[in-house]
Scaffold this motif. Structure first.
Motif, PDB file in Angstrom:
ATOM      1  N   LEU A   1     -69.002 -40.901  -2.136  1.00 21.64           N
ATOM      2  CA  LEU A   1     -67.621 -41.378  -2.117  1.00 21.64           C
ATOM      3  C   LEU A   1     -67.005 -41.243  -0.727  1.00 21.64           C
ATOM      4  O   LEU A   1     -67.299 -40.302   0.000  1.00 21.64           O
ATOM      5  CB  LEU A   1     -66.774 -40.604  -3.128  1.00 21.64           C
ATOM      6  CG  LEU A   1     -67.187 -40.722  -4.594  1.00 21.64           C
ATOM      7  CD1 LEU A   1     -66.273 -39.882  -5.466  1.00 21.64           C
ATOM      8  CD2 LEU A   1     -67.167 -42.171  -5.049  1.00 21.64           C
ATOM      9  N   ASP A   2     -66.129 -42.170  -0.391  1.00 18.27           N
ATOM     10  CA  ASP A   2     -65.398 -42.136   0.876  1.00 18.27           C
ATOM     11  C   ASP A   2     -64.519 -40.884   0.928  1.00 18.27           C
ATOM     12  O   ASP A   2     -63.855 -40.551  -0.058  1.00 18.27           O
ATOM     13  CB  ASP A   2     -64.532 -43.399   1.001  1.00 18.27           C
ATOM     14  CG  ASP A   2     -63.795 -43.449   2.312  1.00 18.27           C
ATOM     15  OD1 ASP A   2     -62.689 -42.859   2.373  1.00 18.27           O
ATOM     16  OD2 ASP A   2     -64.306 -44.057   3.267  1.00 18.27           O
ATOM     17  N   ASN A   3     -64.499 -40.217   2.059  1.00 22.11           N
ATOM     18  CA  ASN A   3     -63.762 -38.960   2.209  1.00 22.11           C
ATOM     19  C   ASN A   3     -62.249 -39.098   2.054  1.00 22.11           C
ATOM     20  O   ASN A   3     -61.560 -38.105   1.821  1.00 22.11           O
ATOM     21  CB  ASN A   3     -64.060 -38.311   3.561  1.00 22.11           C
ATOM     22  CG  ASN A   3     -65.339 -37.532   3.537  1.00 22.11           C
ATOM     23  OD1 ASN A   3     -65.725 -36.981   2.520  1.00 22.11           O
ATOM     24  ND2 ASN A   3     -66.026 -37.493   4.667  1.00 22.11           N
ATOM     25  N   ASN A   4     -61.712 -40.308   2.209  1.00 22.66           N
ATOM     26  CA  ASN A   4     -60.265 -40.475   2.178  1.00 22.66           C
ATOM     27  C   ASN A   4     -59.720 -41.029   0.869  1.00 22.66           C
ATOM     28  O   ASN A   4     -58.518 -41.247   0.759  1.00 22.66           O
ATOM     29  CB  ASN A   4     -59.816 -41.341   3.358  1.00 22.66           C
ATOM     30  CG  ASN A   4     -59.990 -40.585   4.662  1.00 22.66           C
ATOM     31  OD1 ASN A   4     -59.546 -39.453   4.793  1.00 22.66           O
ATOM     32  ND2 ASN A   4     -60.674 -41.194   5.608  1.00 22.66           N
ATOM     33  N   ILE A   5     -60.587 -41.259  -0.125  1.00 17.80           N
ATOM     34  CA  ILE A   5     -60.060 -41.663  -1.430  1.00 17.80           C
ATOM     35  C   ILE A   5     -59.698 -40.395  -2.206  1.00 17.80           C
ATOM     36  O   ILE A   5     -60.103 -39.298  -1.841  1.00 17.80           O
ATOM     37  CB  ILE A   5     -61.053 -42.537  -2.234  1.00 17.80           C
ATOM     38  CG1 ILE A   5     -62.305 -41.734  -2.622  1.00 17.80           C
ATOM     39  CG2 ILE A   5     -61.409 -43.808  -1.481  1.00 17.80           C
ATOM     40  CD1 ILE A   5     -63.173 -42.439  -3.653  1.00 17.80           C
ATOM     41  N   TYR A   6     -58.939 -40.586  -3.260  1.00 15.82           N
ATOM     42  CA  TYR A   6     -58.502 -39.440  -4.067  1.00 15.82           C
ATOM     43  C   TYR A   6     -59.340 -39.317  -5.328  1.00 15.82           C
ATOM     44  O   TYR A   6     -59.692 -40.316  -5.944  1.00 15.82           O
ATOM     45  CB  TYR A   6     -57.024 -39.588  -4.448  1.00 15.82           C
ATOM     46  CG  TYR A   6     -56.089 -39.279  -3.307  1.00 15.82           C
ATOM     47  CD1 TYR A   6     -55.518 -38.014  -3.181  1.00 15.82           C
ATOM     48  CD2 TYR A   6     -55.786 -40.241  -2.351  1.00 15.82           C
ATOM     49  CE1 TYR A   6     -54.676 -37.722  -2.135  1.00 15.82           C
ATOM     50  CE2 TYR A   6     -54.938 -39.954  -1.294  1.00 15.82           C
ATOM     51  CZ  TYR A   6     -54.383 -38.694  -1.193  1.00 15.82           C
ATOM     52  OH  TYR A   6     -53.551 -38.397  -0.146  1.00 15.82           O
ATOM     53  N   VAL A   7     -59.641 -38.080  -5.666  1.00 14.47           N
ATOM     54  CA  VAL A   7     -60.301 -37.774  -6.927  1.00 14.47           C
ATOM     55  C   VAL A   7     -59.503 -36.670  -7.615  1.00 14.47           C
ATOM     56  O   VAL A   7     -58.801 -35.898  -6.965  1.00 14.47           O
ATOM     57  CB  VAL A   7     -61.775 -37.329  -6.743  1.00 14.47           C
ATOM     58  CG1 VAL A   7     -62.634 -38.461  -6.219  1.00 14.47           C
ATOM     59  CG2 VAL A   7     -61.886 -36.108  -5.855  1.00 14.47           C
TER      60      VAL A   7
ATOM     61  N   GLN B   1     -55.066 -49.067 -14.650  1.00 17.14           N
ATOM     62  CA  GLN B   1     -56.130 -48.561 -13.798  1.00 17.14           C
ATOM     63  C   GLN B   1     -57.295 -48.083 -14.648  1.00 17.14           C
ATOM     64  O   GLN B   1     -57.107 -47.552 -15.733  1.00 17.14           O
ATOM     65  CB  GLN B   1     -55.640 -47.398 -12.928  1.00 17.14           C
ATOM     66  CG  GLN B   1     -54.804 -47.845 -11.763  1.00 17.14           C
ATOM     67  CD  GLN B   1     -54.640 -46.711 -10.756  1.00 17.14           C
ATOM     68  OE1 GLN B   1     -55.090 -45.605 -10.956  1.00 17.14           O
ATOM     69  NE2 GLN B   1     -53.995 -47.019  -9.652  1.00 17.14           N
TER      70      GLN B   1
ATOM     71  N   LYS C   1     -57.808 -35.637  -1.757  1.00 16.97           N
ATOM     72  CA  LYS C   1     -58.750 -36.466  -1.018  1.00 16.97           C
ATOM     73  C   LYS C   1     -60.137 -35.854  -1.180  1.00 16.97           C
ATOM     74  O   LYS C   1     -60.279 -34.629  -1.263  1.00 16.97           O
ATOM     75  CB  LYS C   1     -58.389 -36.527   0.468  1.00 16.97           C
ATOM     76  CG  LYS C   1     -57.216 -37.417   0.766  1.00 16.97           C
ATOM     77  CD  LYS C   1     -57.027 -37.564   2.263  1.00 16.97           C
ATOM     78  CE  LYS C   1     -55.910 -38.554   2.534  1.00 16.97           C
ATOM     79  NZ  LYS C   1     -55.732 -38.781   3.983  1.00 16.97           N
TER      80      LYS C   1
ATOM     81  N   ARG D   1     -62.372 -40.473 -10.651  1.00 20.76           N
ATOM     82  CA  ARG D   1     -61.891 -41.378  -9.604  1.00 20.76           C
ATOM     83  C   ARG D   1     -61.117 -42.497 -10.257  1.00 20.76           C
ATOM     84  O   ARG D   1     -61.619 -43.141 -11.184  1.00 20.76           O
ATOM     85  CB  ARG D   1     -63.081 -41.931  -8.824  1.00 20.76           C
ATOM     86  CG  ARG D   1     -62.695 -42.930  -7.791  1.00 20.76           C
ATOM     87  CD  ARG D   1     -63.919 -43.437  -7.038  1.00 20.76           C
ATOM     88  NE  ARG D   1     -63.517 -44.605  -6.303  1.00 20.76           N
ATOM     89  CZ  ARG D   1     -64.211 -45.714  -6.203  1.00 20.76           C
ATOM     90  NH1 ARG D   1     -65.398 -45.793  -6.789  1.00 20.76           N
ATOM     91  NH2 ARG D   1     -63.771 -46.733  -5.519  1.00 20.76           N
ATOM     92  N   ASN D   2     -59.886 -42.712  -9.793  1.00 18.14           N
ATOM     93  CA  ASN D   2     -59.122 -43.849 -10.276  1.00 18.14           C
ATOM     94  C   ASN D   2     -59.560 -45.095  -9.527  1.00 18.14           C
ATOM     95  O   ASN D   2     -59.628 -45.094  -8.300  1.00 18.14           O
ATOM     96  CB  ASN D   2     -57.621 -43.645 -10.062  1.00 18.14           C
ATOM     97  CG  ASN D   2     -57.063 -42.580 -10.971  1.00 18.14           C
ATOM     98  OD1 ASN D   2     -57.564 -42.368 -12.055  1.00 18.14           O
ATOM     99  ND2 ASN D   2     -56.023 -41.900 -10.516  1.00 18.14           N
ATOM    100  N   ILE D   3     -59.865 -46.151 -10.268  1.00 17.42           N
ATOM    101  CA  ILE D   3     -60.297 -47.411  -9.652  1.00 17.42           C
ATOM    102  C   ILE D   3     -59.125 -48.382  -9.744  1.00 17.42           C
ATOM    103  O   ILE D   3     -58.622 -48.653 -10.828  1.00 17.42           O
ATOM    104  CB  ILE D   3     -61.528 -47.984 -10.388  1.00 17.42           C
ATOM    105  CG1 ILE D   3     -62.659 -46.973 -10.340  1.00 17.42           C
ATOM    106  CG2 ILE D   3     -61.944 -49.309  -9.760  1.00 17.42           C
ATOM    107  CD1 ILE D   3     -63.834 -47.327 -11.192  1.00 17.42           C
TER     108      ILE D   3
END
Length: 186
Positions: A166-172, A10, A111, A183-185
């Motif tokens: 950033l989208d509210n439901n991705i994880y940081v 990743q 999130k 942010r993991n891509i």
């Protein structure tokens, strides 16, 4: 300093800013914040009312500042801890002595919407709400408390600005060494 652990296969993307730059921007933010909070107060009440509250506030300034800094960081920690899978065990507090900057660090990904909530909580509870209350009741001391802790949330405002795309439901993940996040891509 903690090491950034990158999951296998990743890529990561850092959204960070050096603390010196954060402190400078936060200092510059004080000008429009003061204008937005103080001018309406003086127009509604008057400068003498503000000054009377300022004198009361000044008597307790050091206690308010130290207690407020602790509460500010606790608000971050309690909010992020609520959303973290390991709860408060994922929260670390400390001070970056080079910049005299206290911090709260969440050691697990959250999130974006939960990270934002934790980032905004001190600004709302200690900055915006007291400023509004001070404006409504005409108390300069309460207004100054709100202004001071709005200024203290300058770094939080910068982080919230960085999060907006950033989208509210991705994880940081909270960056372990800098102001910001990772942010993991996939």
């Amino acid at each position: 300093m903690e090491e950034i652990i990158k999951p296998d296969n990743q890529e990561i993307e850092e959204y960070t800013m050096e603390l010196g730059r954060v402190n400078l921007i936060a200092l510059l933010l004080a000008i429009p914040i003061t204008a937005a909070i103080l001018f309406p107060f003086i127009l509604i009440w008057d400068y003498a009312t503000f000054k009377a509250g300022k004198e009361i506030f000044s008597d307790y300034f050091l206690y308010i500042l130290i207690g407020g800094i602790i509460i500010h960081e606790l608000l971050h920690g309690l909010t992020w801890g609520y959303f973290a899978s390991k709860g408060l065990k994922s929260i670390k507090f400390g001070i970056r002595w080079k910049f005299l900057t206290p911090y709260c660090h969440c050691k697990e990904p959250l999130k974006v919407k939960h990270y934002k909530m934790g980032g905004a909580m001190p600004l709302i509870i200690m900055g915006i709400i007291p400023s509004i209350i001070g404006l409504i009741i005409g108390h300069g001391g309460v207004l100054i408390f709100g202004m001071l802790f709005t200024y203290a949330a300058g770094g939080d405002m910068i982080a919230l600005y960085m999060l907006q795309k950033l989208d509210n439901n991705i994880y940081v993940s909270d960056h372990p060494n800098k102001m910001g996040f990772i942010r993991n891509i996939v």
